[in-house]
Design a protein around this motif. Structure first.
Motif, PDB file in Angstrom:
ATOM      1  N   ALA A  74       3.480  28.734 -13.301  1.00  0.00           N
ATOM      2  CA  ALA A  74       2.037  28.580 -13.085  1.00  0.00           C
ATOM      3  C   ALA A  74       1.585  29.188 -11.763  1.00  0.00           C
ATOM      4  CB  ALA A  74       1.664  27.102 -13.130  1.00  0.00           C
ATOM      5  N   GLY A  75       2.527  29.749 -11.011  1.00  0.00           N
ATOM      6  CA  GLY A  75       2.178  30.374  -9.742  1.00  0.00           C
ATOM      7  C   GLY A  75       2.120  29.423  -8.566  1.00  0.00           C
ATOM      8  N   LYS A  76       2.574  28.193  -8.768  1.00  0.00           N
ATOM      9  CA  LYS A  76       2.601  27.209  -7.680  1.00  0.00           C
ATOM     10  C   LYS A  76       4.009  27.116  -7.094  1.00  0.00           C
ATOM     11  CE  LYS A  76      -1.209  24.305  -9.309  1.00  0.00           C
ATOM     12  NZ  LYS A  76      -2.007  24.387  -8.056  1.00  0.00           N
ATOM     13  N   ILE A  77       4.095  26.627  -5.862  1.00  0.00           N
ATOM     14  CA  ILE A  77       5.405  26.517  -5.218  1.00  0.00           C
ATOM     15  C   ILE A  77       6.318  25.608  -6.028  1.00  0.00           C
ATOM     16  CG2 ILE A  77       6.639  25.646  -3.188  1.00  0.00           C
ATOM     17  CD1 ILE A  77       4.328  26.525  -1.465  1.00  0.00           C
ATOM     18  N   ASP A  78       7.501  26.091  -6.304  1.00  0.00           N
ATOM     19  CA  ASP A  78       8.517  25.306  -6.997  1.00  0.00           C
ATOM     20  C   ASP A  78       9.499  24.693  -6.003  1.00  0.00           C
ATOM     21  OD1 ASP A  78      10.062  24.382  -9.313  1.00  0.00           O
ATOM     22  OD2 ASP A  78      11.546  25.878  -8.672  1.00  0.00           O
ATOM     23  N   GLU A  79       9.941  25.515  -5.046  1.00  0.00           N
ATOM     24  CA  GLU A  79      10.977  25.046  -4.129  1.00  0.00           C
ATOM     25  C   GLU A  79      10.913  25.839  -2.818  1.00  0.00           C
ATOM     26  OE1 GLU A  79      15.103  23.717  -5.632  1.00  0.00           O
ATOM     27  OE2 GLU A  79      15.455  25.735  -4.845  1.00  0.00           O
ATOM     28  N   ILE A  80      11.221  25.169  -1.726  1.00  0.00           N
ATOM     29  CA  ILE A  80      11.368  25.821  -0.423  1.00  0.00           C
ATOM     30  C   ILE A  80      12.753  25.501   0.107  1.00  0.00           C
ATOM     31  CG2 ILE A  80      10.537  26.006   1.948  1.00  0.00           C
ATOM     32  CD1 ILE A  80       7.778  25.235   0.990  1.00  0.00           C
ATOM     33  N   VAL A  81      13.537  26.534   0.345  1.00  0.00           N
ATOM     34  CA  VAL A  81      14.882  26.358   0.905  1.00  0.00           C
ATOM     35  C   VAL A  81      14.842  26.822   2.349  1.00  0.00           C
ATOM     36  CG1 VAL A  81      17.312  27.029   0.791  1.00  0.00           C
ATOM     37  CG2 VAL A  81      16.011  26.659  -1.323  1.00  0.00           C
ATOM     38  N   LYS A  82      15.238  25.928   3.256  1.00  0.00           N
ATOM     39  CA  LYS A  82      15.185  26.225   4.683  1.00  0.00           C
ATOM     40  C   LYS A  82      16.592  26.285   5.250  1.00  0.00           C
ATOM     41  CE  LYS A  82      11.883  24.600   7.267  1.00  0.00           C
ATOM     42  NZ  LYS A  82      10.989  23.729   8.092  1.00  0.00           N
ATOM     43  N   ASN A  83      16.894  27.383   5.964  1.00  0.00           N
ATOM     44  CA  ASN A  83      18.180  27.567   6.631  1.00  0.00           C
ATOM     45  C   ASN A  83      17.952  27.692   8.122  1.00  0.00           C
ATOM     46  OD1 ASN A  83      20.359  28.051   4.443  1.00  0.00           O
ATOM     47  ND2 ASN A  83      18.630  29.313   3.795  1.00  0.00           N
ATOM     48  N   GLN A  84      18.701  26.915   8.889  1.00  0.00           N
ATOM     49  CA  GLN A  84      18.653  27.028  10.335  1.00  0.00           C
ATOM     50  C   GLN A  84      19.986  27.594  10.815  1.00  0.00           C
ATOM     51  OE1 GLN A  84      18.054  23.398  12.572  1.00  0.00           O
ATOM     52  NE2 GLN A  84      19.198  24.303  14.268  1.00  0.00           N
ATOM     53  N   ASN A  85      19.894  28.613  11.645  1.00  0.00           N
ATOM     54  CA  ASN A  85      21.100  29.250  12.160  1.00  0.00           C
ATOM     55  C   ASN A  85      21.075  29.263  13.680  1.00  0.00           C
ATOM     56  OD1 ASN A  85      22.068  30.167   9.502  1.00  0.00           O
ATOM     57  ND2 ASN A  85      20.232  31.445   9.552  1.00  0.00           N
ATOM     58  N   GLY A  86      22.259  29.243  14.288  1.00  0.00           N
ATOM     59  CA  GLY A  86      22.341  29.292  15.736  1.00  0.00           C
ATOM     60  C   GLY A  86      23.251  28.221  16.271  1.00  0.00           C
ATOM     61  N   SER A  87      22.811  27.555  17.346  1.00  0.00           N
ATOM     62  CA  SER A  87      23.663  26.561  17.985  1.00  0.00           C
ATOM     63  C   SER A  87      23.874  25.325  17.115  1.00  0.00           C
ATOM     64  CB  SER A  87      23.053  26.141  19.326  1.00  0.00           C
ATOM     65  OG  SER A  87      21.744  25.620  19.134  1.00  0.00           O
ATOM     66  N   LEU A  88      22.988  25.128  16.151  1.00  0.00           N
ATOM     67  CA  LEU A  88      23.117  23.999  15.233  1.00  0.00           C
ATOM     68  C   LEU A  88      22.713  24.473  13.839  1.00  0.00           C
ATOM     69  CD1 LEU A  88      23.616  20.912  14.918  1.00  0.00           C
ATOM     70  CD2 LEU A  88      21.161  20.606  15.302  1.00  0.00           C
ATOM     71  N   SER A  89      23.581  24.230  12.842  1.00  0.00           N
ATOM     72  CA  SER A  89      23.288  24.672  11.478  1.00  0.00           C
ATOM     73  C   SER A  89      22.681  23.530  10.672  1.00  0.00           C
ATOM     74  CB  SER A  89      24.571  25.160  10.792  1.00  0.00           C
ATOM     75  OG  SER A  89      25.039  26.331  11.418  1.00  0.00           O
TER      76      SER A  89
END
Length: 256
Positions: free
Chosen positions: A84-99
């Protein structure tokens, strides 16, 4: 003489007719041109910079930002959409001193309104996602109620909107329990004195901003007064808190 009288009569009639036409004849309003959409691509909050990336159809697909409070770390959020064109999922990755890795799943009601957001944190030892928090939404006239579960803690927010669909107040209640379903009032934030310009985050998906949604820019937040500078298309390029050190700068691209 007859000729002069005729000319004077004609002039008087013309003036009278013009006057009547301006005062009495309904004017057809000029057709408003389609607004020029500016895609927000960068925000700078006192040096904390967020980057928004879009695909060729002007859909937001990625957000890059430093990881707040962690030196040398950056966060990348990948956004995917449903049929339908709406957000299904957001995957967030943090990289650096803390994962850190998380995903937020969006669920909708039959009418397309947002029903729930659930966030799962990735456990690197177990190599799987585990529930972290959820927000469930219910709707009333010019009002949204958000019930929040974070680990085992429950809270509730009530969002009030103006007729023009600007958020005007957030009321937060903590310590929600079965014995105390209303919770305890912890704070209120009000927004007012809206301009007639385009909201800076207009190009971001509504469900991403929801329930903190605005159509215009608020010039009062609680006790703070905010001044705006705009580009020729009516989008803010800088906002400054009067009497304070806070500022935000905005950068845009024209929509494709």
């Amino acid at each position: 003489m007859k000729t002069i009288k005729s000319i004077l009569s004609f002039v008087i009639f013309a003036i009278f007719a013009t006057s009547c036409s301006k005062d009495d004849t309904p004017q057809v309003p000029a057709e408003n041109p389609s607004p020029i959409i500016n895609l927000l691509v960068k925000e700078d909050y006192n040096g904390y910079k967020i980057e928004y990336i879009y695909d060729n159809s002007n859909k937001l697909i990625k957000i890059n930002e430093p990881y707040f409070g962690t030196t040398g770390s950056s966060s990348e959020a990948i956004i995917t959409y449903n049929a339908a064109g709406k957000i299904d999922e957001i995957v967030k990755n943090q990289n650096g001193s803390l994962s850190y890795k998380s995903k937020t799943k969006y669920t909708y009601n039959f009418d397309g309104t947002l029903q729930k957001k659930e966030t799962f944190k990735f456990n690197f030892l177990a190599n799987n996602y585990r529930f972290e928090s959820s927000s469930t939404y219910s709707y009333a006239l010019n009002k949204v109620i958000e019930n929040i579960l974070f680990n085992l803690d429950k809270s509730r927010k009530i969002y009030d909107y103006s007729i023009s669909k600007n958020l005007i107040k957030i009321t937060n209640y903590d310590d929600v329990t079965d014995a105390n379903p209303s919770g305890n009032l912890s704070y209120e934030i009000s927004y007012s004195d809206f301009d007639d310009k385009n909201y800076s985050k207009t190009s971001l998906p509504e469900e991403y901003k929801f329930p903190q949604t605005f159509k215009n820019n608020y010039q009062k937040e609680a006790t703070n007064t905010i001044n705006f500078e705009y580009n020729p298309d009516g989008y803010p390029i800088k906002s400054t808190i009067v009497g304070g050190l806070g500022f935000t700068k905005y950068e845009y691209l024209k929509a494709k």
